[in-house]
Motif scaffolding. Structure first.
Motif, short mmCIF file in Angstrom:
data_model
loop_
_atom_site.label_atom_id
_atom_site.label_comp_id
_atom_site.label_asym_id
_atom_site.label_seq_id
_atom_site.Cartn_x
_atom_site.Cartn_y
_atom_site.Cartn_z
N HIS A 135 2.67 16.34 -12.54
CA HIS A 135 1.69 17.26 -13.12
C HIS A 135 1.45 18.49 -12.24
O HIS A 135 0.53 19.24 -12.48
CB HIS A 135 0.36 16.53 -13.35
CG HIS A 135 0.52 15.30 -14.16
ND1 HIS A 135 0.80 15.33 -15.51
CD2 HIS A 135 0.48 13.99 -13.83
CE1 HIS A 135 0.91 14.11 -15.97
NE2 HIS A 135 0.73 13.27 -14.97
N LYS A 136 2.29 18.66 -11.23
CA LYS A 136 2.09 19.75 -10.28
C LYS A 136 2.69 21.05 -10.81
O LYS A 136 3.81 21.08 -11.29
CB LYS A 136 2.74 19.37 -8.95
CG LYS A 136 2.55 20.40 -7.86
CD LYS A 136 2.98 19.88 -6.50
CE LYS A 136 4.41 19.48 -6.43
NZ LYS A 136 4.86 19.12 -5.08
N LEU A 137 1.93 22.11 -10.68
CA LEU A 137 2.41 23.46 -11.00
C LEU A 137 2.25 24.29 -9.73
O LEU A 137 1.25 24.21 -9.05
CB LEU A 137 1.57 24.08 -12.12
CG LEU A 137 1.50 23.31 -13.44
CD1 LEU A 137 0.46 23.96 -14.34
CD2 LEU A 137 2.86 23.33 -14.11
N ILE A 138 3.24 25.09 -9.42
CA ILE A 138 3.15 25.91 -8.22
C ILE A 138 3.03 27.37 -8.64
O ILE A 138 3.83 27.88 -9.41
CB ILE A 138 4.38 25.71 -7.32
CG1 ILE A 138 4.45 24.26 -6.86
CG2 ILE A 138 4.34 26.67 -6.14
CD1 ILE A 138 5.66 23.92 -6.04
N CYS A 139 2.00 28.02 -8.14
CA CYS A 139 1.83 29.46 -8.37
C CYS A 139 2.65 30.16 -7.29
O CYS A 139 2.23 30.26 -6.13
CB CYS A 139 0.35 29.84 -8.28
SG CYS A 139 -0.66 28.99 -9.49
N LEU B 66 1.64 9.30 -5.76
CA LEU B 66 2.09 10.65 -5.43
C LEU B 66 3.13 11.14 -6.43
O LEU B 66 3.10 12.29 -6.87
CB LEU B 66 2.65 10.70 -4.01
CG LEU B 66 3.10 12.06 -3.51
CD1 LEU B 66 1.93 13.04 -3.50
CD2 LEU B 66 3.69 11.94 -2.12
N ALA B 67 4.04 10.26 -6.81
CA ALA B 67 5.07 10.63 -7.79
C ALA B 67 4.42 10.99 -9.13
O ALA B 67 4.86 11.92 -9.81
CB ALA B 67 6.07 9.49 -7.98
N GLU C 52 0.83 -1.20 0.00
CA GLU C 52 0.00 0.00 0.00
C GLU C 52 0.87 1.26 0.00
O GLU C 52 0.58 2.23 -0.72
CB GLU C 52 -0.93 0.01 1.21
CG GLU C 52 -2.04 -1.00 1.13
CD GLU C 52 -2.87 -1.07 2.41
OE1 GLU C 52 -2.76 -0.17 3.27
OE2 GLU C 52 -3.65 -2.04 2.54
N LEU C 53 1.93 1.25 0.80
CA LEU C 53 2.84 2.39 0.83
C LEU C 53 3.50 2.59 -0.52
O LEU C 53 3.59 3.72 -1.02
CB LEU C 53 3.91 2.18 1.92
CG LEU C 53 5.01 3.22 1.99
CD1 LEU C 53 4.44 4.60 2.30
CD2 LEU C 53 6.04 2.82 3.05
N LYS C 54 3.94 1.51 -1.13
CA LYS C 54 4.58 1.58 -2.44
C LYS C 54 3.62 2.17 -3.47
O LYS C 54 3.98 3.05 -4.25
CB LYS C 54 5.04 0.19 -2.88
CG LYS C 54 5.75 0.17 -4.19
CD LYS C 54 6.21 -1.25 -4.52
CE LYS C 54 6.81 -1.26 -5.91
NZ LYS C 54 6.20 -2.23 -6.78
N ASP C 55 2.37 1.68 -3.47
CA ASP C 55 1.36 2.19 -4.41
C ASP C 55 1.10 3.68 -4.17
O ASP C 55 0.98 4.46 -5.12
CB ASP C 55 0.05 1.41 -4.28
CG ASP C 55 0.17 -0.02 -4.79
OD1 ASP C 55 1.15 -0.33 -5.50
OD2 ASP C 55 -0.72 -0.84 -4.46
N ALA C 56 1.00 4.08 -2.90
CA ALA C 56 0.75 5.48 -2.56
C ALA C 56 1.90 6.36 -3.03
O ALA C 56 1.68 7.46 -3.57
CB ALA C 56 0.52 5.64 -1.06
#
Length: 91
Positions: A75-79, A69-70, A61-65
């Motif tokens: 796809h993360k953009l920071i304003c 998350l990765a 479960e940790l590996k999947d999480a």
């Protein structure tokens, strides 16, 4: 040790403990000595095997999480001005 190695170790250990429990159970069938009860060691092996199986499940479960998350991090953009995190959604 990597998560994958830890998962593999837990699964292998659980199999070993279940095999050991079966062997102890078989010895107990052959040797019927009331001074040497084999039920307790069998119970202990099976309990430890269950714990290793549970640990392997948690590690999966940790590996999947972490993998999920990765994927989101890609796809993360920071304003920068507002300190807000925005995710770019794939279409």
């Amino acid at each position: 040790m990597t998560l994958e190695e830890a998962i593999k170790h837990c699964e292998e250990k659980a199999r070993e403990l279940r095999t050991e429990a079966e062997q102890l159970r078989d010895i107990g069938k052959v040797i019927s000595n009331p001074k040497q009860p084999y039920n307790e060691p069998v119970k202990n092996c099976l309990e430890c095997a269950k714990e290793h199986e549970q640990l392997a499940e948690w590690l999966k479960e940790l590996k999947d999480a972490r993998e999920e998350l990765a994927e989101w991090d890609k796809h993360k953009l920071i304003c920068a001005n507002e300190g807000i995190v925005v995710y770019k959604v794939k279409e």
